[in-house]
Design an enzyme around this catalytic site. Structure first.
Site, short mmCIF file in Angstrom:
data_model
loop_
_atom_site.label_atom_id
_atom_site.label_comp_id
_atom_site.label_asym_id
_atom_site.label_seq_id
_atom_site.Cartn_x
_atom_site.Cartn_y
_atom_site.Cartn_z
N ASN A 395 -1.20 32.35 -50.62
CA ASN A 395 -0.59 33.62 -50.24
C ASN A 395 0.21 34.21 -51.40
O ASN A 395 -0.22 35.20 -52.00
CB ASN A 395 0.31 33.41 -49.02
CG ASN A 395 0.82 34.71 -48.46
OD1 ASN A 395 0.69 35.76 -49.07
ND2 ASN A 395 1.41 34.66 -47.29
N ASP A 396 1.33 33.60 -51.72
CA ASP A 396 2.19 34.19 -52.75
C ASP A 396 1.50 34.29 -54.11
O ASP A 396 1.78 35.20 -54.88
CB ASP A 396 3.49 33.39 -52.87
CG ASP A 396 4.27 33.43 -51.56
OD1 ASP A 396 4.21 34.47 -50.89
OD2 ASP A 396 4.92 32.43 -51.22
N VAL A 397 0.58 33.37 -54.39
CA VAL A 397 -0.04 33.37 -55.72
C VAL A 397 -1.10 34.47 -55.86
O VAL A 397 -1.65 34.67 -56.93
CB VAL A 397 -0.69 32.01 -56.07
CG1 VAL A 397 0.36 30.93 -56.13
CG2 VAL A 397 -1.79 31.65 -55.09
N VAL A 398 -1.40 35.18 -54.77
CA VAL A 398 -2.34 36.31 -54.86
C VAL A 398 -1.67 37.60 -54.43
O VAL A 398 -2.34 38.59 -54.15
CB VAL A 398 -3.60 36.07 -54.00
CG1 VAL A 398 -4.41 34.91 -54.55
CG2 VAL A 398 -3.25 35.81 -52.55
#
Lengths: 469, 102
Positions: A395-398
């Site tokens: 989630n956060d990494v994209v």
């Protein structure tokens, strides 16, 4: 003569640690490096048992020593062999805690020893006391913190924080310093019980230090605690004037600190932020629940079709994949697609999984070819020419907000530019925000489709569906 | 001031070791590909298990009748062994997987 052999043993130990760490940094030599370090450790341990002498006296209590060594070896090997690959991080955390506790216990015994021998501080001198206290405090914090990190990673301990927690933390830390400073300088034997107060406060500090930090930040914490234990071991080296403990401890201390900083950089979080333990609760408030419009869902069969007829598919594995233990099915999907002539690669964000590099270990376990793992920079070059991106529990990494929204807590964090691909399929369990507690606008973009469900079952259905095509 | 300077002179060897080790640790780690971060952390974790040497010394020095020291020392050796053995075995298991790739 025998003492000279011991010196040689220690020299071999120190050198193997350096060579071992060095070899651990290359995939081809890593395994041998680990074995070399283990060999050096064995030599140093055996040398200590049989050759060490202090004031002309050999060590005694061999029965006790060998009993402990035997039980520890059996338990350690068993635990390490049995643990699942996905549970690796908590295992590392647990072993780290053992090391911290070991350092703290040494301090306790040595302190008691000093107490009975002389009036505290007199013959011993402030220096020895300082070292004992440093070993005690750092070892204990590392132990308590690692236990909490372990509990959090296996899900038995929830995040916990209260208002003003960092002020309380600071007060506790201040109290630890003041109390130990007083004991070291005064050398007051009557106040020796304060030693145990310091011990207790260190336990509390270790607990409070890790408790408020969220699961996704645990890698940073474990890495940091790992370097703490290294420093604690080095203080043991000071205490006994022992060069292997000193070099081994300091090496791990500095290497661990660098690793921690690298991880923080990858997550765009200043270390101080993690240290004060403020992240878990602080950010979610500012993120809010902005209504970002609607998202669309895609069915399993549609996903199967678009992926089978794509030219190029990139899989972005994340924390969710690790939790669902879906790496084997994921590899099955990859093989099926490759057989159909689809070019399949994996885009690995530096902090994907539960620890940096953890995702690579998980995929390696599932037999994924080393060459099909793309690092972030490579992957970002590939996205524009990619037909389908399949995001599995990341989630956060994209999250594109890291590039566009300066008010976002993750602003500035390097992310995977998945939105450049033609179609993005996102597998998540629900619309809940990720660990950082931030909405992800990617989900609401026209190119994106949501595929809800547990990563493992979704992948199994996808595999079944593609087989029937 | 004088005390501090004396201390530095007295312990200069150790101070040299510490400073050089710090830089060595940084250099060795600096070029690790992120693929190997987890095994590396685990390997480093095993290496700081050298505390066990301190534990063995504590244990070996404990007097016969001093049960507090014996028990605490026993625990320390046990925990240290767990750290060392567990750490190296876990690391080996992780790295074993990289090995078979061609």
């Amino acid at each position: 003569m025998e003492l000279n052999i011991l010196t040689l043993c220690y020299l071999i130990g120190s050198v193997t640690f350096i060579i071992g760490l060095k070899m651990l940094s290359h995939p081809e030599t890593a395994r041998r490096g680990n074995l070399i370090a283990a060999g050096g450790m064995t030599i140093a341990i055996l040398g200590t048992i049989f050759l060490y002498e202090e004031q002309g006296l050999r060590l005694g209590n061999y029965t006790w020593i060998f009993a402990a060594l035997l039980i520890g070896t059996l338990l350690g090997t068993l635990a390490a062999k049995k643990v699942k690959m996905t549970a690796m991080p908590e295992m590392v955390s647990l072993f780290n805690g053992m090391g911290g506790a070991c350092a703290a216990l040494i301090s306790v015994v040595e302190f008691e020893h000093l107490m009975h021998q002389t009036r505290v501080g007199q013959a011993a001198g402030g220096g020895t006391l300082l070292i004992i206290f440093a070993g005690l405090i750092i070892g204990t914090i590392s132990f308590a913190g690692s236990m909490i990190a372990w509990g959090k990673l296996n899900g038995s301990i929830k995040d916990f924080s209260f208002k003003g927690q960092h002020i309380v933390n600071l007060i506790i830390f201040g109290a630890i310093i003041v109390l130990s400073g007083y004991l070291i300088i005064s050398g007051d034997a009557a106040a020796a019980n304060l030693f145990y107060l310091v011990l207790a406060l260190s336990v509390v500090y270790g607990l409070f230090f890790v408790l408020p930090i969220g699961g996704a930040d645990m890698p940073v914490v474990i890495s940091l605690l790992n370097s703490f234990t290294g420093v604690a071991a080095a203080f043991g080296g000071f205490l006994y004037n022992n060069p292997v403990m000193l070099t081994g401890g300091i090496l791990v201390g500095s290497a661990g600190t660098i690793l921690t900083i690298l991880m923080c950089k990858a997550m765009n979080r200043p270390l101080s932020n993690v240290l004060i333990g403020s992240f878990g609760g602080g950010v979610s408030g500012s993120a809010g629940n902005k209504d970002q419009g609607s998202y669309k869902e895609i069915s399993i069969s549609d996903s199967a079709v678009v992926m089978s007829y794509a030219k190029k598919v990139i899989i972005v594995p994340g924390y969710g994949l690790a939790v669902a233990q879906a790496q084997h099915v994921c590899h099955e999907l990859e093989k099926l697609l490759t057989d159909k002539g689809v070019e399949v690669t994996y885009a690995i964000h530096p902090v994907a999984g539960r620890m940096p590099g953890h995702m690579n270990v998980l995929l390696a376990e599932a037999d994924v070819d080393y060459g099909s793992l793309l690092e972030m920079e490579q992957a970002n070059e590939e996205f524009p020419s990619t037909d389908v991106v399949l995001i599995l529990g990341a989630n956060d990494v994209v999250n594109p907000a890291a590039k566009t929204d300066a008010s976002s807590p993750i602003y500035g964090m390097p992310v995977l530019d998945v939105e450049l691909a033609k179609l993005v399929i996102i597998n998540k369990r629900s619309m809940n925000p990720g660990y950082a507690g931030i909405e992800n606008e990617l989900f609401f973009q026209p190119k994106s489709s949501m595929l809800f469900g547990d990563a493992k079952s979704v992948l199994q259905q996808l595999v079944a569906e593609i087989k029937t095509l | 001031m004088e005390i501090a300077l004396d201390w530095i002179t007295l312990h200069q060897q150790i101070i040299y070791i510490v400073i050089l080790s710090v830089f060595l640790g940084i250099e060795v780690i600096g070029r690790v590909p992120s693929v190997l971060h987890t095994p590396l952390m685990s390997g480093a974790n095993a290496i700081h298990g050298v505390v066990i040497i301190g534990a063995i010394i504590v244990m070996g020095k404990a007097e016969e009748g001093n049960y507090a020291a014996l028990i605490l020392g026993f625990l320390a050796v046990l925990l240290g062994t767990l750290n060392v053995v567990g750490g190296f075995v876990v690391t080996d298991r992780m790295l074993e997987m990289f090995k078979k790739k061609k």
